[in-house]
Design a protein around this motif. Structure first.
Motif, PDB file in Angstrom:
ATOM      1  N   CYS A  88      73.946  49.234  80.000  1.00 26.72           N
ATOM      2  CA  CYS A  88      72.527  49.122  79.658  1.00 26.72           C
ATOM      3  C   CYS A  88      72.331  49.179  78.149  1.00 26.72           C
ATOM      4  N   ASP A  89      72.663  48.090  77.511  1.00 26.59           N
ATOM      5  CA  ASP A  89      72.462  47.947  76.072  1.00 26.59           C
ATOM      6  C   ASP A  89      70.960  47.967  75.775  1.00 26.59           C
ATOM      7  N   HIS A  90      70.590  48.643  74.701  1.00 32.86           N
ATOM      8  CA  HIS A  90      69.176  48.845  74.389  1.00 32.86           C
ATOM      9  C   HIS A  90      68.400  47.539  74.254  1.00 32.86           C
ATOM     10  N   ILE A  91      68.883  46.636  73.430  1.00 31.85           N
ATOM     11  CA  ILE A  91      68.139  45.394  73.189  1.00 31.85           C
ATOM     12  C   ILE A  91      68.181  44.482  74.413  1.00 31.85           C
ATOM     13  N   ALA A  92      69.273  44.538  75.180  1.00 28.23           N
ATOM     14  CA  ALA A  92      69.365  43.719  76.396  1.00 28.23           C
ATOM     15  C   ALA A  92      68.362  44.172  77.444  1.00 28.23           C
ATOM     16  N   VAL A  93      68.171  45.483  77.584  1.00 32.36           N
ATOM     17  CA  VAL A  93      67.177  46.009  78.520  1.00 32.36           C
ATOM     18  C   VAL A  93      65.766  45.692  78.031  1.00 32.36           C
ATOM     19  N   ALA A  94      65.542  45.819  76.716  1.00 32.90           N
ATOM     20  CA  ALA A  94      64.222  45.539  76.158  1.00 32.90           C
ATOM     21  C   ALA A  94      63.792  44.101  76.436  1.00 32.90           C
ATOM     22  N   LYS A  95      64.735  43.173  76.409  1.00 30.87           N
ATOM     23  CA  LYS A  95      64.407  41.765  76.628  1.00 30.87           C
ATOM     24  C   LYS A  95      63.958  41.477  78.057  1.00 30.87           C
ATOM     25  N   VAL A  96      64.244  42.384  79.001  1.00 35.89           N
ATOM     26  CA  VAL A  96      63.837  42.204  80.389  1.00 35.89           C
ATOM     27  C   VAL A  96      62.365  42.579  80.575  1.00 35.89           C
ATOM     28  N   SER A  97      61.807  43.308  79.617  1.00 35.92           N
ATOM     29  CA  SER A  97      60.420  43.755  79.738  1.00 35.92           C
ATOM     30  C   SER A  97      59.432  42.606  79.569  1.00 35.92           C
ATOM     31  N   CYS A  98      58.312  42.704  80.299  1.00 35.20           N
ATOM     32  CA  CYS A  98      57.233  41.722  80.168  1.00 35.20           C
ATOM     33  C   CYS A  98      56.194  42.171  79.148  1.00 35.20           C
ATOM     34  N   GLY A  99      56.323  43.406  78.653  1.00 33.66           N
ATOM     35  CA  GLY A  99      55.351  43.932  77.705  1.00 33.66           C
ATOM     36  C   GLY A  99      55.762  43.685  76.262  1.00 33.66           C
ATOM     37  N   ASP A 100      55.026  44.313  75.363  1.00 27.94           N
ATOM     38  CA  ASP A 100      55.292  44.188  73.928  1.00 27.94           C
ATOM     39  C   ASP A 100      56.422  45.156  73.558  1.00 27.94           C
ATOM     40  N   ILE A 101      57.539  44.604  73.161  1.00 28.54           N
ATOM     41  CA  ILE A 101      58.708  45.445  72.857  1.00 28.54           C
ATOM     42  C   ILE A 101      58.939  45.576  71.351  1.00 28.54           C
ATOM     43  N   THR A 102      57.905  45.291  70.574  1.00 26.28           N
ATOM     44  CA  THR A 102      58.050  45.372  69.115  1.00 26.28           C
ATOM     45  C   THR A 102      58.493  46.752  68.664  1.00 26.28           C
ATOM     46  N   ALA A 103      57.868  47.792  69.239  1.00 22.63           N
ATOM     47  CA  ALA A 103      58.213  49.166  68.851  1.00 22.63           C
ATOM     48  C   ALA A 103      59.668  49.481  69.182  1.00 22.63           C
ATOM     49  N   SER A 104      60.106  49.051  70.362  1.00 19.65           N
ATOM     50  CA  SER A 104      61.502  49.294  70.757  1.00 19.65           C
ATOM     51  C   SER A 104      62.469  48.535  69.862  1.00 19.65           C
ATOM     52  N   ARG A 105      62.140  47.295  69.559  1.00 18.74           N
ATOM     53  CA  ARG A 105      63.007  46.490  68.684  1.00 18.74           C
ATOM     54  C   ARG A 105      63.122  47.119  67.302  1.00 18.74           C
ATOM     55  N   VAL A 106      61.976  47.474  66.746  1.00 23.30           N
ATOM     56  CA  VAL A 106      61.954  48.036  65.387  1.00 23.30           C
ATOM     57  C   VAL A 106      62.685  49.366  65.355  1.00 23.30           C
ATOM     58  N   TYR A 107      62.426  50.224  66.358  1.00 25.22           N
ATOM     59  CA  TYR A 107      63.068  51.537  66.371  1.00 25.22           C
ATOM     60  C   TYR A 107      64.579  51.411  66.537  1.00 25.22           C
ATOM     61  N   GLY A 108      65.013  50.522  67.437  1.00 27.77           N
ATOM     62  CA  GLY A 108      66.449  50.327  67.648  1.00 27.77           C
ATOM     63  C   GLY A 108      67.146  49.829  66.398  1.00 27.77           C
ATOM     64  N   LEU A 109      66.544  48.848  65.728  1.00 26.84           N
ATOM     65  CA  LEU A 109      67.135  48.310  64.502  1.00 26.84           C
ATOM     66  C   LEU A 109      67.115  49.347  63.393  1.00 26.84           C
ATOM     67  N   LEU A 110      66.009  50.097  63.314  1.00 24.39           N
ATOM     68  CA  LEU A 110      65.889  51.140  62.297  1.00 24.39           C
ATOM     69  C   LEU A 110      66.958  52.206  62.479  1.00 24.39           C
ATOM     70  N   MET A 111      67.163  52.631  63.727  1.00 27.65           N
ATOM     71  CA  MET A 111      68.163  53.655  63.986  1.00 27.65           C
ATOM     72  C   MET A 111      69.583  53.156  63.674  1.00 27.65           C
ATOM     73  N   ALA A 112      69.836  51.887  63.984  1.00 30.04           N
ATOM     74  CA  ALA A 112      71.160  51.323  63.694  1.00 30.04           C
ATOM     75  C   ALA A 112      71.451  51.379  62.203  1.00 30.04           C
ATOM     76  N   PHE A 113      70.465  50.987  61.408  1.00 33.38           N
ATOM     77  CA  PHE A 113      70.679  50.964  59.954  1.00 33.38           C
ATOM     78  C   PHE A 113      70.602  52.363  59.344  1.00 33.38           C
ATOM     79  N   VAL A 114      69.696  53.209  59.865  1.00 32.90           N
ATOM     80  CA  VAL A 114      69.564  54.561  59.317  1.00 32.90           C
ATOM     81  C   VAL A 114      70.808  55.388  59.603  1.00 32.90           C
ATOM     82  N   ILE A 115      71.232  55.394  60.863  1.00 31.78           N
ATOM     83  CA  ILE A 115      72.382  56.227  61.236  1.00 31.78           C
ATOM     84  C   ILE A 115      73.658  55.715  60.563  1.00 31.78           C
ATOM     85  N   ILE A 116      73.944  54.422  60.748  1.00 27.31           N
ATOM     86  CA  ILE A 116      75.176  53.879  60.162  1.00 27.31           C
ATOM     87  C   ILE A 116      75.095  53.891  58.641  1.00 27.31           C
ATOM     88  N   GLY A 117      73.923  53.489  58.095  1.00 25.69           N
ATOM     89  CA  GLY A 117      73.763  53.456  56.639  1.00 25.69           C
ATOM     90  C   GLY A 117      73.890  54.835  56.018  1.00 25.69           C
TER      91      GLY A 117
END
Length: 318
Positions: free
Chosen positions: A181-210
């Motif tokens: 259950c990859d985060h972005i793959a699950v988000a793409k299955v949603s019919c709603g607005d996933i902007t918050a999930s996309r932004v948070y997931g990308l932010l965490m990837a760059f914040v944690i790794i960065g």
């Protein structure tokens, strides 16, 4: 286990397809998957057993190595058994609750793995740049506290990811083209607005790794500065040798992880099965290689492992 709140559609399920486009080869793909996983478990449990049994290894460096082994075991175990069920038995269904729970533990453990690598870099910095105070700065208790901080960070940073998705409505087509259950793959299955999930997931990837890479880079920058001030080549070589295992562990973890994350988000021209294979290998290869790397480069650990192997295979009573 994390207890997420869900909408009334708790009974709904997702379908994990495995590796899209390579379904006919799932059995063959499962061979290296299971081999990497079993070797990783064997190596990391060996590290935990040997360090736990040997009083002489109850030191900060080996406590960190045990933390790394635990994070490797838990990260791979959070997704490999389900992937093998898909490959071997075609058991592709997973409930929404189970999917989001798997997502939480998978990302939390992998975030903890990164935190351990940062703490190891700090350990090497103190050992080389301030060796006389090493024993007083890095005690076992302080290492345990740093591990607890890393775990707390992982939980607090990752928990919003499944929580945001748990409030989303999911479409009738609940097929997730992945082995877990990859985060972005699950988000793409949603019919709603996933902007918050996309932004948070990308932010965490760059914040944690960065953030983690910045701290690691700072530690090694200070180490290099200290080594440049040492005139003795022999002392320089000895100091560098103490960092070899950690540098190898970094090279097996971050480059492949960054490549996987960036290709999944921005590599639109890359075929899906390449994304999935990269993602899986990123979490399968380091757990298999880390015990080997540290076993080869750490003399005390290598000697103790050899001692236990010889004792296991030697005749009783000799």
């Amino acid at each position: 286990m994390a207890n997420f709140s869900f909408s009334p559609s708790d009974s709904s399920i997702f379908i994990l397809t495995g590796i899209p486009g390579l379904e006919a080869d799932h059995i063959w793909i499962s061979i290296p998957f299971s081999a990497f996983y079993i070797l990783g478990l064997l190596g990391n449990f060996t590290v935990l057993f040997v360090v736990g049994k040997e009083q002489t290894l109850h030191k900060p460096m080996y406590l960190l190595l045990c933390m790394l082994a635990l994070s490797d075991i838990t990260t791979s175990t959070s997704f490999v058994p389900k992937a093998l069920c898909i490959f071997w038995f075609n058991l592709k269904s997973i409930t929404v609750k189970s999917c989001l729970t798997q997502m939480f533990f998978f990302y939390a453990f992998s975030t903890m793995h990164s935190a351990v690598l940062v703490t190891m870099a700090f350990d090497r910095y103190i050992a080389i740049c301030n060796p006389l105070r090493y024993a007083t700065i890095l005690t076992n208790a302080r290492i345990a506290k740093l591990g607890l901080v890393g775990l707390t960070r992982a939980v607090l940073f990752i928990l919003p990811m499944p929580l945001l998705l748990s409030r989303q409505p999911f479409c009738a087509n609940r097929i997730i083209p992945h082995t877990y259950c990859d985060h972005i793959a699950v988000a793409k299955v949603s019919c709603g607005d996933i902007t918050a999930s996309r932004v948070y997931g990308l932010l965490m990837a760059f914040v944690i790794i960065g953030f983690d890479l910045t701290l690691i880079g700072l530690s090694y920058g200070l180490i290099i500065r200290t080594l440049l001030r040492i005139s003795s080549k022999e002392a320089n070589q000895k100091a560098l040798n103490t960092c070899t295992a950690h540098i190898c562990a970094l090279m097996t973890s971050y480059p492949l992880g960054l490549l996987s994350s960036l290709s999944h988000r921005f590599g639109q021209g890359i075929t899906p099965h390449v994304h999935i294979l990269l993602s899986n290998l990123h979490y399968l290869i380091p757990p298999m290689l880390n015990p080997i790397i540290y076993g080869i480069n750490t003399k005390d650990l290598r000697d103790k492992v050899v001692k236990y192997i010889c004792r296991m295979y030697s005749p009783r009573g000799t």
